[in-house]
Scaffold this motif. Structure first.
Motif, PDB file in Angstrom:
ATOM      1  N   UNK A 128      63.858  88.926 -18.014  1.00  0.00           N
ATOM      2  CA  UNK A 128      63.419  89.658 -19.200  1.00  0.00           C
ATOM      3  C   UNK A 128      63.659  91.147 -19.005  1.00  0.00           C
ATOM      4  N   UNK A 129      64.793  91.623 -19.566  1.00  0.00           N
ATOM      5  CA  UNK A 129      65.087  93.046 -19.513  1.00  0.00           C
ATOM      6  C   UNK A 129      64.863  93.735 -20.836  1.00  0.00           C
ATOM      7  N   UNK A 130      64.783  92.926 -21.934  1.00  0.00           N
ATOM      8  CA  UNK A 130      64.544  93.468 -23.261  1.00  0.00           C
ATOM      9  C   UNK A 130      63.967  92.411 -24.174  1.00  0.00           C
ATOM     10  N   UNK A 131      63.076  91.579 -23.596  1.00  0.00           N
ATOM     11  CA  UNK A 131      62.489  90.475 -24.355  1.00  0.00           C
ATOM     12  C   UNK A 131      63.150  89.147 -24.097  1.00  0.00           C
ATOM     13  N   UNK A 132      64.020  89.066 -23.105  1.00  0.00           N
ATOM     14  CA  UNK A 132      64.880  87.895 -22.927  1.00  0.00           C
ATOM     15  C   UNK A 132      64.169  86.635 -22.450  1.00  0.00           C
TER      16      UNK A 132
END
Length: 412
Positions: A128-132
């Motif tokens: 999860x780097x941007x909601x992943x």
């Protein structure tokens, strides 16, 4: 090198049980997002550029799951270099949602979410780097957990979103999230026990962060779930906290890293998705002064959001602004308001990648048969306490998403 089967040989598990050395995840089937390395197996990163790359070692998160005894059932699809919030690349078809295969599973860990929601495995390892993790968990009726930034490192693994990313679990219940989080902890000593006393929490309820539009039915489902937190005795205060400024930090720092690590692909023969090519072109034209300003603003942003936890123990928001949309059809308007194609459907996740706080999403209900999720955000290092509150809410809501799946997908 010779490729060993992805799963542990049965005899190895039997020997571990007999010797008393079976780990806490012994024989638990777990899928591995294709942005992580498994020794002897291909890591594509969702790209033709790596379609034949065989990993020489396990990356850190995989190594810790293996040590805990997990059985790896397969690699799961990701967007190219994890650069999209839907899971589409040039290696194969888009990842579909088990609740409606015409719709997206989200991304970039959409393959992990689909593998768990379809009953293929008990848990999925995502990043999860941007909601992943949280976006696909929301769309697929799962629990998705992003730990505090910096507490779980995939050492020796793929690098992207470096100032913001964490490995974490996608699972069907909070108890399973706690188990996988414990196994993933950097020193292997993370607790698998819920705190004995939950206590009364001060909760900031933000129904429309930054004034972003949200589908009315989605907002109503999340608001109803918030009332259950109040019914549990917690102090719930509807409020609007200022999360603005994340886009000016996130975008430049992600693009700068992509340009540095993968800018060479623009001049090569490898095929690229349109979205990753666009990112690399944007990185070529990125003003270094913008990158410097973003790096400076990052620390201030984290300090600003940290101050909210002087007044509140937990922040609550919707997980996404819509339910899962049709494959290839990102919404351009929500609740009658125009939105960006990039973040319009899922604007509520990235602020907490930028701030580094732990965040968990869990099912809150359904709209037209599709899952809707609520997001809980805790203070830095408060991962265990956050999962405890999530489990209390999960019990109170008693949502059973997978009873709604067709027999083709559902498992007991």
């Amino acid at each position: 090198m010779d490729e060993e089967p992805l799963w542990w040989p049965v005899q190895r598990l039997v020997d571990a049980y007999r010797s008393g050395n079976a780990g806490p995840l012994a024989s638990v089937p777990v899928s591995i997002n294709d942005a992580f390395h498994i020794e002897g197996h291909v890591t594509t990163l969702g790209s033709f550029a790596h379609a034949s790359d065989v990993a020489r070692h396990d990356s850190g998160a995989v190594r810790r799951l293996r040590r805990a005894g997990a059985v790896f059932v397969g690699k799961t699809n990701v967007s190219e270099f994890c650069q999209s919030a839907t899971t589409d690349n040039l290696l194969g078809p888009d990842t579909a949602n088990p609740f409606d295969p015409r719709r997206t599973a989200g991304g970039s860990s959409g393959g992990a979410a689909a593998s768990v929601a379809s009953g293929t495995c008990t848990g999925g390892l995502g990043s999860d780097g941007g909601g992943s993790i949280r976006i696909p968990a929301s769309f697929c009726g799962l629990v998705g957990f992003k730990p505090t930034y910096g507490t779980i490192d995939d050492d020796g693994g793929f690098r992207a979103f470096s100032p913001f990313i964490s490995a974490g679990p996608l699972v069907r219940c909070v108890a399973d999230a706690r188990s996988l989080h414990s196994a993933l902890s950097a020193d292997g000593t993370g607790t698998n026990d819920a705190p004995a006393g939950r206590g009364r929490r001060r909760i900031a309820w933000c129904p429309k962060p930054e004034g972003r539009p949200i589908d009315a039915d989605v907002g109503d489902v999340v608001a109803a779930a918030v009332t259950r937190l109040a019914a549990c005795g917690h102090e719930v205060s509807p409020t609007e906290l200022d999360f603005g400024g994340w886009e000016e930090i996130f975008g430049p720092l992600v693009l700068a890293e992509e340009g540095e690590r993968r800018g060479h692909l623009l001049g090569g023969p490898d095929e690229l998705t349109w979205y990753h090519r666009r990112s690399l072109v944007a990185a070529e034209h990125l003003d270094l002064r913008v990158v410097t300003a973003a790096r400076s603003a990052l620390a201030r942003y984290r300090e600003r959001l940290d101050r909210y936890f002087c007044d509140y123990d937990v922040i609550v928001t919707p997980a996404t602004a819509t339910t899962a949309f049709e494959l290839g059809c990102r919404p351009t308007a929500i609740a009658g308001e125009p939105v960006s194609r990039l973040w319009g459907a899922f604007p509520f996740a990235v602020p907490f990648n930028v701030s580094g706080h732990p965040a968990v999403v869990l099912p809150a209900g359904f709209v037209d048969g599709l899952p809707v999720a609520i997001q809980l955000i805790g203070r830095h290092g408060g991962d265990t306490e956050l999962l405890s509150l999530a489990e209390q809410l999960e019990t109170e809501l008693d949502i059973r998403p997978f009873a709604r799946l067709s027999p083709r997908w559902s498992t007991p």
